[in-house]
Design a protein around this motif. Structure first.
Motif, PDB file in Angstrom:
ATOM      1  N   TYR A 116       0.819  -1.214   0.000  1.00  0.00           N
ATOM      2  CA  TYR A 116       0.000   0.000   0.000  1.00  0.00           C
ATOM      3  C   TYR A 116       0.850   1.261   0.000  1.00  0.00           C
ATOM      4  O   TYR A 116       0.322   2.347  -0.196  1.00  0.00           O
ATOM      5  CB  TYR A 116      -0.941  -0.003   1.202  1.00  0.00           C
ATOM      6  CG  TYR A 116      -2.006  -1.072   1.094  1.00  0.00           C
ATOM      7  CD1 TYR A 116      -3.142  -0.870   0.316  1.00  0.00           C
ATOM      8  CD2 TYR A 116      -1.861  -2.301   1.746  1.00  0.00           C
ATOM      9  CE1 TYR A 116      -4.116  -1.846   0.193  1.00  0.00           C
ATOM     10  CE2 TYR A 116      -2.835  -3.285   1.626  1.00  0.00           C
ATOM     11  CZ  TYR A 116      -3.956  -3.054   0.851  1.00  0.00           C
ATOM     12  OH  TYR A 116      -4.908  -4.028   0.715  1.00  0.00           O
ATOM     13  N   PHE A 185      -4.486   5.613  -4.066  1.00  0.00           N
ATOM     14  CA  PHE A 185      -5.495   5.987  -3.072  1.00  0.00           C
ATOM     15  C   PHE A 185      -6.661   5.006  -3.034  1.00  0.00           C
ATOM     16  O   PHE A 185      -7.145   4.655  -1.957  1.00  0.00           O
ATOM     17  CB  PHE A 185      -6.031   7.414  -3.267  1.00  0.00           C
ATOM     18  CG  PHE A 185      -7.134   7.685  -2.275  1.00  0.00           C
ATOM     19  CD1 PHE A 185      -6.835   7.833  -0.932  1.00  0.00           C
ATOM     20  CD2 PHE A 185      -8.467   7.685  -2.659  1.00  0.00           C
ATOM     21  CE1 PHE A 185      -7.842   7.999   0.017  1.00  0.00           C
ATOM     22  CE2 PHE A 185      -9.478   7.843  -1.723  1.00  0.00           C
ATOM     23  CZ  PHE A 185      -9.161   7.999  -0.386  1.00  0.00           C
ATOM     24  N   TRP A 188      -5.629   2.139  -1.014  1.00  0.00           N
ATOM     25  CA  TRP A 188      -5.519   2.541   0.390  1.00  0.00           C
ATOM     26  C   TRP A 188      -6.903   2.601   1.042  1.00  0.00           C
ATOM     27  O   TRP A 188      -7.098   2.147   2.170  1.00  0.00           O
ATOM     28  CB  TRP A 188      -4.835   3.897   0.476  1.00  0.00           C
ATOM     29  CG  TRP A 188      -4.525   4.350   1.865  1.00  0.00           C
ATOM     30  CD1 TRP A 188      -5.372   4.962   2.743  1.00  0.00           C
ATOM     31  CD2 TRP A 188      -3.268   4.217   2.534  1.00  0.00           C
ATOM     32  NE1 TRP A 188      -4.727   5.229   3.924  1.00  0.00           N
ATOM     33  CE2 TRP A 188      -3.435   4.790   3.834  1.00  0.00           C
ATOM     34  CE3 TRP A 188      -2.021   3.692   2.182  1.00  0.00           C
ATOM     35  CZ2 TRP A 188      -2.386   4.836   4.761  1.00  0.00           C
ATOM     36  CZ3 TRP A 188      -0.990   3.743   3.105  1.00  0.00           C
ATOM     37  CH2 TRP A 188      -1.183   4.310   4.381  1.00  0.00           C
ATOM     38  N   CYS A 398      -2.646   9.721   1.165  1.00  0.00           N
ATOM     39  CA  CYS A 398      -3.823   8.865   1.340  1.00  0.00           C
ATOM     40  C   CYS A 398      -4.480   9.072   2.696  1.00  0.00           C
ATOM     41  O   CYS A 398      -5.712   9.073   2.789  1.00  0.00           O
ATOM     42  CB  CYS A 398      -3.442   7.399   1.149  1.00  0.00           C
ATOM     43  SG  CYS A 398      -3.012   6.988  -0.565  1.00  0.00           S
ATOM     44  N   THR A 401      -6.534  12.230   2.486  1.00  0.00           N
ATOM     45  CA  THR A 401      -7.662  12.074   1.568  1.00  0.00           C
ATOM     46  C   THR A 401      -8.746  11.206   2.196  1.00  0.00           C
ATOM     47  O   THR A 401      -9.942  11.427   1.956  1.00  0.00           O
ATOM     48  CB  THR A 401      -7.182  11.498   0.216  1.00  0.00           C
ATOM     49  OG1 THR A 401      -6.046  12.249  -0.237  1.00  0.00           O
ATOM     50  CG2 THR A 401      -8.278  11.589  -0.836  1.00  0.00           C
TER      51      THR A 401
END
Length: 417
Positions: A116, A185, A188, A398, A401
């Motif tokens: 990741y 992302f 993730w 990530c 976000t």
């Protein structure tokens, strides 16, 4: 052990391959004041090979803005002379693209296979979609929604506890092939959903009351091409009769109905919109899935890079949406939430006025289908690395976000329609 060494060598070779092509290339940022400057950049683009990073094409440049573009090594002195002679103010964002691209793979995570905190190639992501679904059968199901031009399967993950009549949020990543942080992302997000379900109160509630449809890579053919041939490829890989140029800009295709004005009719352009609306297999698969699930999809999120923006409709027109005040308030609160973790500042607003009128992102299309909460995210950064964001920035990007997506999810739950 030998097999592993061979794999590692191959991986390095392909990473190296994608870098060497860019030896000596520069990325410039030019400060545009007025129409005269815009005309000069048009002239420059007509005579030199210029790859526009932001905005996507020369036709989208507007006064009082900055323009980022990549220049081939052999054209650099010509371009610099032109900028200086015409007294255009500029800075060099990246002085040797190759070194920046090779420094992308700076993750300290020692992982073979999927990680990741690394950029994963398509084969790795494809295997991951199967693995993450089979390891979490009570939370994730995987389906195929279509195939790409080159015949790859488009996998969609449905994340959430099974239940009747649940509202859903649709999220896609990897529309433009070179925006690697975007698929990172989506992966993730899926991991965090699974990892924190039952442990973290908000995610647990979201997965019990909402479904998330996650398309980890939309433009798979283009993404594969960025790993194997040309790291800076943006479009799909489709071919059309009558032109040697390859690919269309998938965001431009959905909106053709309302948006002939901005997108390019020239197949060689980065923003070529294709011969007809939904002409691409990928676009058709996405559009059909969303249309078939319109009754449940309450928010549409499309993840791009770069420039740290949260945009909402419209991009293809300066007109405002009916719920413009609400979208503006939601975007404002979302970017405020995003900034709480690492202090990353995002701008927000309707696409046309916030960046530039474009042929309409997929958020415009989704909004016009009746999905009230439709947003485009442009993730990090602001141009220091542009599309070559290092792996060491995946985690912070990530993490912040995630806060934004959770804020929207919470809003969607509290404002049913």
């Amino acid at each position: 052990m030998l097999a592993l060494l061979v794999l590692v060598t191959l991986a390095l070779a392909s990473a190296h391959h994608s870098g060497e092509h860019f030896e000596g290339q520069k990325v410039f940022r030019v400060f545009v004041e007025d129409e005269n400057h815009i005309n000069l950049l048009h002239a420059l683009a007509n005579t030199n090979q210029i790859d526009f990073w932001k905005p996507d094409s020369v036709t989208q440049i507007k006064p009082h803005s900055t323009v980022d573009f990549r220049v081939e090594a052999e054209d650099i002195s010509t371009v610099e002379n032109f900028l200086e002679q015409n007294e255009l103010q500029y800075e060099v964002l990246i002085s040797n693209l190759r070194s920046i691209l090779e420094a992308q793979f700076d993750s300290q995570v020692r992982a073979t296979g999927h990680s990741y905190e690394k950029y994963n190639n398509w084969e790795t992501i494809e295997a991951w979609t199967q693995q993450v679904a089979s390891e979490n059968p009570d939370l994730i199901s995987r389906s195929a929604i279509g195939t790409t031009f080159e015949g790859r399967t488009m996998y969609l993950l449905k994340v959430g506890k099974p239940g009747p009549n649940k509202p859903a949020i649709f999220m896609d990543c990897g529309f433009h092939a070179r925006e690697w942080i975007s698929p990172a992302f989506c992966q993730w997000f899926v991991r965090e959903a699974v990892r924190t379900y039952g442990r973290e109160i908000h995610m647990t509630e979201f997965l019990e009351k909402l479904d998330f449809y996650v398309l980890p890579v939309f433009n798979i053919d283009g993404y594969v091409y960025t790993w194997t041939k040309n790291r800076m490829w943006r479009k799909t890989r489709s071919t059309y009769d009558g032109t040697k140029c390859i690919g269309t800009d998938p965001t431009e295709i959905l909106m053709l109905g309302g948006a002939f004005i901005m997108s390019s009719r020239s197949p060689c352009d980065e923003t070529y919109c294709g011969p007809a609306a939904e002409s691409e297999k990928e676009t058709k698969a996405l559009a059909n899935f969303i249309r078939n699930n319109l009754s449940s999809i309450k928010a549409y999120l499309t993840i791009h890079s770069y420039s740290q923006m949260m945009l909402y409709p419209y991009s293809y027109d300066y007109k405002l949406t009916e719920n413009n005040v609400e979208l503006n308030a939601l975007a404002k609160a979302t970017v405020k939430e995003l900034a709480t973790l690492h202090g990353t500042k995002y701008t927000y607003g309707p696409g046309a006025t916030t960046i530039y009128p474009a042929a309409g992102g997929s958020d415009d299309w989704a909004y016009d289908q009746g999905i009230k909460y439709s947003f485009t995210f442009e993730l990090r950064d602001k141009g220091r690395y542009g599309f070559a964001l290092p792996e060491s920035k995946i985690r912070p990007t990530c993490e912040e976000t995630m806060l934004a997506i959770k804020h929207i999810a919470n809003y969607v739950l509290e404002h049913p329609y």
